[in-house]
Design a protein around this motif. Structure first.
Motif, mmCIF file in Angstrom:
data_model
loop_
_atom_site.group_PDB
_atom_site.id
_atom_site.type_symbol
_atom_site.label_atom_id
_atom_site.label_comp_id
_atom_site.label_asym_id
_atom_site.label_seq_id
_atom_site.Cartn_x
_atom_site.Cartn_y
_atom_site.Cartn_z
ATOM 1 N N ASN A 344 48.364 69.192 19.097
ATOM 2 C CA ASN A 344 48.662 68.324 17.958
ATOM 3 C C ASN A 344 47.719 67.122 17.892
ATOM 4 O OD1 ASN A 344 50.392 67.675 15.633
ATOM 5 N ND2 ASN A 344 50.696 65.804 16.846
ATOM 6 N N ARG A 345 47.418 66.557 19.069
ATOM 7 C CA ARG A 345 46.481 65.424 19.088
ATOM 8 C C ARG A 345 45.122 65.858 18.522
ATOM 9 N NH1 ARG A 345 47.931 63.912 25.332
ATOM 10 N NH2 ARG A 345 49.506 62.309 24.962
ATOM 11 N N ALA A 346 44.721 67.075 18.837
ATOM 12 C CA ALA A 346 43.439 67.577 18.330
ATOM 13 C C ALA A 346 43.499 67.741 16.814
ATOM 14 C CB ALA A 346 43.098 68.899 19.004
ATOM 15 N N ARG A 347 44.630 68.254 16.309
ATOM 16 C CA ARG A 347 44.773 68.439 14.847
ATOM 17 C C ARG A 347 44.600 67.104 14.134
ATOM 18 N NH1 ARG A 347 50.343 69.712 13.894
ATOM 19 N NH2 ARG A 347 49.977 70.569 11.833
ATOM 20 N N VAL A 348 45.216 66.065 14.711
ATOM 21 C CA VAL A 348 45.141 64.735 14.089
ATOM 22 C C VAL A 348 43.671 64.288 14.010
ATOM 23 C CG1 VAL A 348 45.721 62.282 14.409
ATOM 24 C CG2 VAL A 348 47.460 64.046 14.796
ATOM 25 N N GLN A 349 42.936 64.434 15.101
ATOM 26 C CA GLN A 349 41.545 63.961 15.120
ATOM 27 C C GLN A 349 40.677 64.772 14.166
ATOM 28 O OE1 GLN A 349 40.592 61.085 16.557
ATOM 29 N NE2 GLN A 349 42.742 60.900 17.134
ATOM 30 N N PHE A 350 40.913 66.082 14.096
ATOM 31 C CA PHE A 350 40.097 66.903 13.184
ATOM 32 C C PHE A 350 40.424 66.552 11.726
ATOM 33 C CE2 PHE A 350 39.386 70.533 16.493
ATOM 34 C CZ PHE A 350 38.425 69.747 17.115
ATOM 35 N N ARG A 351 41.681 66.277 11.446
ATOM 36 C CA ARG A 351 42.040 65.894 10.084
ATOM 37 C C ARG A 351 41.354 64.569 9.712
ATOM 38 N NH1 ARG A 351 45.944 66.730 6.128
ATOM 39 N NH2 ARG A 351 45.553 68.901 6.663
ATOM 40 N N LEU A 352 41.321 63.666 10.670
ATOM 41 C CA LEU A 352 40.669 62.377 10.431
ATOM 42 C C LEU A 352 39.163 62.593 10.203
ATOM 43 C CD1 LEU A 352 41.002 59.294 10.438
ATOM 44 C CD2 LEU A 352 40.653 59.323 12.910
ATOM 45 N N CYS A 353 38.585 63.463 10.995
ATOM 46 C CA CYS A 353 37.160 63.767 10.850
ATOM 47 C C CYS A 353 36.884 64.301 9.432
ATOM 48 C CB CYS A 353 36.762 64.791 11.926
ATOM 49 S SG CYS A 353 35.035 65.256 11.869
ATOM 50 N N GLU A 354 37.761 65.185 8.948
ATOM 51 C CA GLU A 354 37.598 65.716 7.580
ATOM 52 C C GLU A 354 37.702 64.609 6.545
ATOM 53 O OE1 GLU A 354 39.357 70.281 7.758
ATOM 54 O OE2 GLU A 354 40.762 68.611 7.613
ATOM 55 N N ALA A 355 38.661 63.701 6.771
ATOM 56 C CA ALA A 355 38.848 62.603 5.814
ATOM 57 C C ALA A 355 37.595 61.727 5.770
ATOM 58 C CB ALA A 355 40.070 61.768 6.205
ATOM 59 N N ILE A 356 36.946 61.571 6.899
ATOM 60 C CA ILE A 356 35.723 60.764 6.965
ATOM 61 C C ILE A 356 34.580 61.500 6.258
ATOM 62 C CG2 ILE A 356 33.957 59.908 8.594
ATOM 63 C CD1 ILE A 356 36.438 59.315 10.505
ATOM 64 N N GLU A 357 34.477 62.792 6.514
ATOM 65 C CA GLU A 357 33.415 63.587 5.874
ATOM 66 C C GLU A 357 33.550 63.534 4.359
ATOM 67 O OE1 GLU A 357 34.071 67.318 7.824
ATOM 68 O OE2 GLU A 357 32.826 66.782 9.562
ATOM 69 N N ALA A 358 34.798 63.570 3.879
ATOM 70 C CA ALA A 358 35.023 63.552 2.432
ATOM 71 C C ALA A 358 34.605 62.219 1.819
ATOM 72 C CB ALA A 358 36.498 63.826 2.148
ATOM 73 N N ARG A 359 34.496 61.184 2.659
ATOM 74 C CA ARG A 359 34.134 59.847 2.145
ATOM 75 C C ARG A 359 32.747 59.404 2.591
ATOM 76 N NH1 ARG A 359 39.314 60.236 3.122
ATOM 77 N NH2 ARG A 359 40.869 59.260 1.771
ATOM 78 N N GLU A 360 31.902 60.345 2.967
ATOM 79 C CA GLU A 360 30.607 59.981 3.549
ATOM 80 C C GLU A 360 29.833 58.951 2.712
ATOM 81 O OE1 GLU A 360 27.996 63.147 4.798
ATOM 82 O OE2 GLU A 360 26.280 61.767 4.955
ATOM 83 N N GLY A 361 29.686 59.254 1.414
ATOM 84 C CA GLY A 361 28.893 58.375 0.548
ATOM 85 C C GLY A 361 29.451 56.959 0.548
ATOM 86 N N LYS A 362 30.760 56.869 0.390
ATOM 87 C CA LYS A 362 31.419 55.570 0.319
ATOM 88 C C LYS A 362 31.256 54.786 1.629
ATOM 89 C CE LYS A 362 35.313 54.437 -2.472
ATOM 90 N NZ LYS A 362 36.695 54.707 -2.791
ATOM 91 N N ILE A 363 31.436 55.491 2.731
ATOM 92 C CA ILE A 363 31.357 54.821 4.042
ATOM 93 C C ILE A 363 29.932 54.323 4.289
ATOM 94 C CG2 ILE A 363 31.590 55.155 6.552
ATOM 95 C CD1 ILE A 363 33.868 57.148 5.935
ATOM 96 N N ARG A 364 28.955 55.174 3.957
ATOM 97 C CA ARG A 364 27.552 54.752 4.141
ATOM 98 C C ARG A 364 27.244 53.515 3.290
ATOM 99 N NH1 ARG A 364 24.165 57.975 7.079
ATOM 100 N NH2 ARG A 364 24.721 60.160 7.351
ATOM 101 N N ASP A 365 27.776 53.530 2.079
ATOM 102 C CA ASP A 365 27.591 52.404 1.161
ATOM 103 C C ASP A 365 28.184 51.115 1.716
ATOM 104 O OD1 ASP A 365 26.221 53.322 -0.951
ATOM 105 O OD2 ASP A 365 27.789 52.780 -2.423
ATOM 106 N N LEU A 366 29.421 51.233 2.211
ATOM 107 C CA LEU A 366 30.099 50.059 2.782
ATOM 108 C C LEU A 366 29.271 49.499 3.939
ATOM 109 C CD1 LEU A 366 33.884 51.131 2.944
ATOM 110 C CD2 LEU A 366 32.821 49.452 1.435
ATOM 111 N N ILE A 367 28.729 50.380 4.763
ATOM 112 C CA ILE A 367 27.950 49.915 5.920
ATOM 113 C C ILE A 367 26.681 49.196 5.439
ATOM 114 C CG2 ILE A 367 26.575 50.692 7.924
ATOM 115 C CD1 ILE A 367 28.660 52.945 8.280
ATOM 116 N N LYS A 368 26.033 49.766 4.414
ATOM 117 C CA LYS A 368 24.789 49.159 3.895
ATOM 118 C C LYS A 368 25.027 47.746 3.383
ATOM 119 C CE LYS A 368 21.692 52.862 2.654
ATOM 120 N NZ LYS A 368 22.388 54.020 2.048
ATOM 121 N N ARG A 369 26.201 47.559 2.779
ATOM 122 C CA ARG A 369 26.461 46.259 2.137
ATOM 123 C C ARG A 369 26.941 45.183 3.117
ATOM 124 N NH1 ARG A 369 30.437 47.080 -1.504
ATOM 125 N NH2 ARG A 369 30.364 49.330 -1.753
ATOM 126 N N LEU A 370 27.073 45.534 4.379
ATOM 127 C CA LEU A 370 27.611 44.546 5.345
ATOM 128 C C LEU A 370 26.633 43.407 5.596
ATOM 129 C CD1 LEU A 370 29.226 46.947 7.931
ATOM 130 C CD2 LEU A 370 30.456 45.251 6.576
#
Ligand code: GN1
Ligand code: MG
Length: 370
Positions: A344-370
């Motif tokens: 179950n712990r692994a499922r949680v981390q993989f789901r989080l990884c997917e959520a991050i992948e789905a937001r790649e553009g946004k996350i990269r943008d946020l980092i650039k603007r820091l």
């Protein structure tokens, strides 16, 4: 030997009034001990160090001396320059009555005692963007304090820790075992997770490649900066300490950022059983990163920033892989309270990884603007 007898072999003033299980670590066993005499109370943390994970306790204790001394000296210098806007605290080793750093009992178990950081708490999940910001500041400040410690002055406490390729190899070895094949055969979910890993084998090497090519340089990292290892001052609400210093060693600061982010930006926490609740919270991420860059920005290069997204994606993947591998191996590394907990712990981390992948553009943008 009882716990209390063990505790009393260490040099703490006063009489032991309570000794209770403490914290939620997956590796060591931890207890809080309170001592009192007429005028004062002292609180310390007694730990049985997991010998399978840390076979050389003398190394982690010697590292702790090196690290705390270095930070202490730097804090003193900063105080003289007036650069200390944050009251920083560190746990300290409590010696035995014979002056040793730890005790080995008659069963060969290793026990040590460290001071408790008082008037401060850590939480199992992020409480608010303000809390996430303070976690970022604390990690950034910790990296700043250690940024000029020569990595050669600490002993690698856990060879292979956060070397993703090593975890992949270990997974491949375990996969061939009868136990693993049975567990895979019995669960569609487990087979889906094996595919999830296969699809990311190349990506899993990203940080190691960047080190090999010279793009990224190892500095000192914490190794385990999850949210409940970051202490917040009860009175000021500011990040005041990083605890659990056993894995502090030469490493990439991005790995720490990734590890802290996977723990802070998933408000459901690591043990959630309802996957629908596992998300990547962008507000918490932005707040955490703001705090981090404010403290650590001064020593980070362009390349350092460039790899932040990859690390944020990699760490939930890596931890998910470690949990999944341990599940297939029969729960040999991470403590479990019920069967299937590591799956179950692994499922949680993989789901989080997917959520991050789905937001790649946004996350990269946020980092650039820091
Ligand atoms: C382990 O024991 P604890 O909870 O401090 C692990 C970390 C993981 C963490 C996940 C030495 O840390 O790498 O991120 O569990 N520590 C070690 O909860 O393997
Ligand atoms: Mg730890």
């Amino acid at each position: 030997m009882s716990l209390a007898v063990m505790m009393n072999r260490f040099n703490v003033k006063g009489r032991l009034v309570t000794l209770v299980p403490f914290g939620s670590g997956n590796i060591n066993d931890t207890f809080l001990a309170v001592f009192r005499n007429t005028f004062t109370e002292t609180q310390v943390v007694l730990q049985r160090v997991n010998r399978k994970v840390f076979p050389r306790p003398e190394d982690i204790m010697s590292n702790m001396h090196t690290i705390t001394q270095h930070c202490h000296d730097k804090l003193e210098r900063d105080a003289k320059l007036g650069n200390d806007d944050r009251v920083w605290q560190m746990p300290r080793i409590v010696k035995t009555k014979d002056g040793a750093d730890f005790v080995r009992d008659d069963k060969g178990e290793v026990w040590r005692v460290i001071t408790r950081v008082l008037s401060a708490h850590a939480f199992d999940t992020a409480q608010s963007p303000e809390h996430a910001l303070e976690c970022g500041s604390a990690l950034g400040h910790f990296h700043y304090l250690l940024s000029d410690l020569d990595p050669a002055s600490v002993i690698d406490p856990l060879p292979g820790f956060h070397v993703t390729s090593g975890y992949v190899k270990q997974y491949d070895r375990v996969l061939k075992s009868k136990n693993a094949q049975e567990r895979l055969g019995a669960s569609m979910e487990a087979r889906r997770m094996a595919r999830f890993i296969d699809e990311r084998r190349k990506f899993a090497m990203c940080m190691e490649k960047a080190v090999a090519s010279g793009e990224l340089k190892k500095r000192m990292f914490h190794g385990d900066p999850k949210v409940n290892n970051i202490m917040i001052d009860d009175f000021t609400g500011k990040g005041t300490a990083m605890i659990d210093l056993d894995t502090v060693s030469p490493g990439l600061v991005q790995i720490d950022v990734g590890d802290a982010v996977r723990s802070i930006c998933n408000p459901a926490g690591e043990e959630e059983t309802n996957l629908g609740k596992v998300t990547f919270d962008e507000d918490l991420f932005l707040a955490f990163m703001k705090g981090y860059i404010k403290e650590a920005g001064s020593f980070m290069t362009e390349a350092d920033r460039e790899y932040l997204y990859d690390a944020v994606r990699l760490l939930p993947f890596e931890l998910g892989l470690r949990f999944f591998q341990d599940y297939l191996a029969g729960d040999k590394y991470f403590k479990v309270r019920q069967p299937g907990q590591n799956l179950n712990r692994a499922r949680v981390q993989f789901r989080l990884c997917e959520a991050i992948e789905a937001r790649e553009g946004k996350i990269r943008d946020l980092i650039k603007r820091l």
